[in-house]
Write a protein that holds these residues in place. Structure first.
Motif, short mmCIF file in Angstrom:
data_model
loop_
_atom_site.label_atom_id
_atom_site.label_comp_id
_atom_site.label_asym_id
_atom_site.label_seq_id
_atom_site.Cartn_x
_atom_site.Cartn_y
_atom_site.Cartn_z
N CYS A 81 5.14 -43.86 46.27
CA CYS A 81 4.69 -43.15 47.45
C CYS A 81 3.98 -44.11 48.40
O CYS A 81 3.04 -44.81 48.01
N ALA A 82 4.41 -44.13 49.65
CA ALA A 82 3.82 -45.03 50.64
C ALA A 82 2.39 -44.63 51.01
O ALA A 82 1.64 -45.45 51.53
N HIS A 83 2.01 -43.39 50.71
CA HIS A 83 0.70 -42.91 51.11
C HIS A 83 -0.40 -43.23 50.09
O HIS A 83 -1.54 -43.48 50.46
N HIS A 84 -0.04 -43.20 48.79
CA HIS A 84 -1.05 -43.37 47.75
C HIS A 84 -0.69 -44.46 46.73
O HIS A 84 -1.46 -44.68 45.80
N LEU A 85 0.45 -45.08 46.86
CA LEU A 85 0.92 -46.10 45.91
C LEU A 85 1.02 -45.54 44.50
O LEU A 85 0.74 -46.24 43.52
N LEU A 86 1.44 -44.29 44.39
CA LEU A 86 1.64 -43.65 43.10
C LEU A 86 3.12 -43.36 42.91
O LEU A 86 3.89 -43.32 43.87
N PRO A 87 3.56 -43.15 41.66
CA PRO A 87 5.00 -43.08 41.38
C PRO A 87 5.67 -41.81 41.89
O PRO A 87 5.09 -40.73 41.89
N ILE A 88 6.92 -42.00 42.30
CA ILE A 88 7.85 -40.90 42.59
C ILE A 88 8.99 -41.05 41.57
O ILE A 88 9.62 -42.10 41.50
N THR A 89 9.23 -40.02 40.78
CA THR A 89 10.23 -40.11 39.72
C THR A 89 11.15 -38.90 39.80
O THR A 89 10.69 -37.76 39.85
N GLY A 90 12.46 -39.16 39.78
CA GLY A 90 13.39 -38.04 39.85
C GLY A 90 14.82 -38.48 39.65
O GLY A 90 15.10 -39.56 39.11
N VAL A 123 8.81 -42.52 51.48
CA VAL A 123 8.75 -41.07 51.45
C VAL A 123 10.17 -40.62 51.14
O VAL A 123 11.15 -41.26 51.53
N GLN A 124 10.28 -39.53 50.42
CA GLN A 124 11.58 -39.14 49.86
C GLN A 124 12.63 -38.89 50.94
O GLN A 124 13.81 -39.19 50.75
N GLU A 125 12.20 -38.35 52.07
CA GLU A 125 13.16 -38.08 53.15
C GLU A 125 13.85 -39.36 53.62
O GLU A 125 15.02 -39.32 54.01
N ASN A 126 13.13 -40.47 53.58
CA ASN A 126 13.72 -41.74 53.99
C ASN A 126 14.84 -42.17 53.06
O ASN A 126 15.88 -42.68 53.50
N CYS A 146 23.60 -36.80 50.10
CA CYS A 146 22.68 -37.26 49.07
C CYS A 146 21.57 -36.23 48.93
O CYS A 146 21.02 -35.76 49.93
N ALA A 147 21.25 -35.88 47.68
CA ALA A 147 20.12 -35.01 47.38
C ALA A 147 19.28 -35.67 46.31
O ALA A 147 19.80 -36.32 45.39
N ILE A 148 17.97 -35.53 46.42
CA ILE A 148 17.04 -36.07 45.44
C ILE A 148 16.05 -34.98 45.07
O ILE A 148 15.52 -34.28 45.95
N THR A 149 15.82 -34.82 43.78
CA THR A 149 14.75 -33.94 43.28
C THR A 149 13.78 -34.81 42.51
O THR A 149 14.19 -35.55 41.61
N GLU A 163 1.43 -29.79 38.30
CA GLU A 163 2.44 -30.39 37.43
C GLU A 163 3.76 -29.62 37.44
O GLU A 163 4.72 -30.03 36.80
N CYS A 164 3.80 -28.48 38.13
CA CYS A 164 4.99 -27.63 38.08
C CYS A 164 5.94 -27.83 39.27
O CYS A 164 7.15 -27.65 39.14
N SER A 165 5.40 -28.17 40.43
CA SER A 165 6.26 -28.27 41.61
C SER A 165 6.99 -29.59 41.65
O SER A 165 6.53 -30.60 41.11
N ASP A 166 8.15 -29.58 42.27
CA ASP A 166 8.86 -30.81 42.57
C ASP A 166 9.37 -30.71 44.01
O ASP A 166 9.21 -29.70 44.66
N THR A 167 9.98 -31.79 44.49
CA THR A 167 10.42 -31.86 45.88
C THR A 167 11.90 -32.20 45.93
O THR A 167 12.36 -33.13 45.25
N MET A 168 12.65 -31.45 46.72
CA MET A 168 14.07 -31.73 46.90
C MET A 168 14.34 -32.07 48.35
O MET A 168 13.89 -31.35 49.25
N THR A 169 15.04 -33.18 48.59
CA THR A 169 15.44 -33.54 49.94
C THR A 169 16.96 -33.70 49.97
O THR A 169 17.58 -34.05 48.97
#
Length: 227
Positions: A81-90, A123-126, A146-149, A163-169
């Motif tokens: 994540c560009a905002h917090h330098l924490l992992p995005i996994t999917g 960011v995932q949209e990118n 392309c889709a990412i969850t 811990e339950c929500s995820d993001t789909m783009t």
């Protein structure tokens, strides 16, 4: 593709040493060499800046006159994540329909394309947009999507701690065909069957649907080439 220089690694080491010092962290021999290890790790995590991921699409092969739809699913995606330098996994699903008579790309190159853009501060949209733009530009297909969850460390490890929500783009380019779109979503929605995504606790409304027997049946077999 190039790698980071020793000067860059040393500068990162110094910055990480400063971070540990700022928080008064000293765990003895456990953190003695931590700045060097972390600098090397970040050089790998941010390796996407050392390449142009679209160049992976240069490896192409002859195909049938009408090769049909090509879908690559269950692409493991790990980003930061560009905002917090924490992992995005999917996971990502990428599909494209080559033009009749055109060559097709080596399948692993699609995975490398996603990985190259993911190994940056993002960011995932990118990522979805960059993958679609690269395939549209380099392969000129009839249609690409392309889709990412994904799960976000900045939402699970801090802040809201959900811990339950995820993001789909989702992103696409070209002339869509309804059968291709249906096949794409069947592949993406059904793509987690191999267990690549950590199961989440059942939400209350999910449990209610299961109890009522209303859970949707498995998606239909996609049309075209699905891997």
């Amino acid at each position: 593709m190039h790698s980071y220089t020793e000067d860059q690694i040393m500068a990162a080491e110094s910055a990480i040493s400063g971070l540990l010092a700022a928080f008064n962290i000293d765990e003895g021999d456990h953190t003695d060499n931590t700045p060097h290890r972390v600098a090397k790790a970040w050089a790998d995590v941010l390796g996407g800046y050392t390449e142009n991921p679209a160049d992976h699409l240069a490896t192409t092969f002859t195909a049938p006159q009408n090769p049909g739809l090509v879908v690559v699913r269950n692409i493991r995606m790990q980003s930061t994540c560009a905002h917090h330098l924490l992992p995005i996994t999917g996971t990502a699903t990428v599909a494209y329909r080559p033009r009749p008579g055109e060559r097709v790309v080596g399948l692993s190159k699609i995975n490398r394309l996603v990985d190259g853009y993911a190994r940056r501060l993002q960011v995932q949209e990118n990522i979805t947009a960059q993958v679609v733009d690269a395939i549209a530009d380099r392969l000129n297909p009839l249609w690409v999507a392309c889709a990412i969850t994904a799960d976000y460390g900045c939402m699970t490890l801090r802040g809201v701690r959900d811990e339950c929500s995820d993001t789909m783009t989702f992103n696409e380019w070209g002339v869509r065909d309804s059968a291709d779109v249906d096949a794409f979503w069947a592949a993406h929605v059904g793509g987690g069957r191999r267990g690549y995504v950590t199961p989440r606790p059942a939400r209350r409304h999910d449990r209610g649907r299961r109890a009522a027997g209303n859970r949707r049946d498995a998606p239909p077999t996609p049309i075209g080439r699905v891997l």
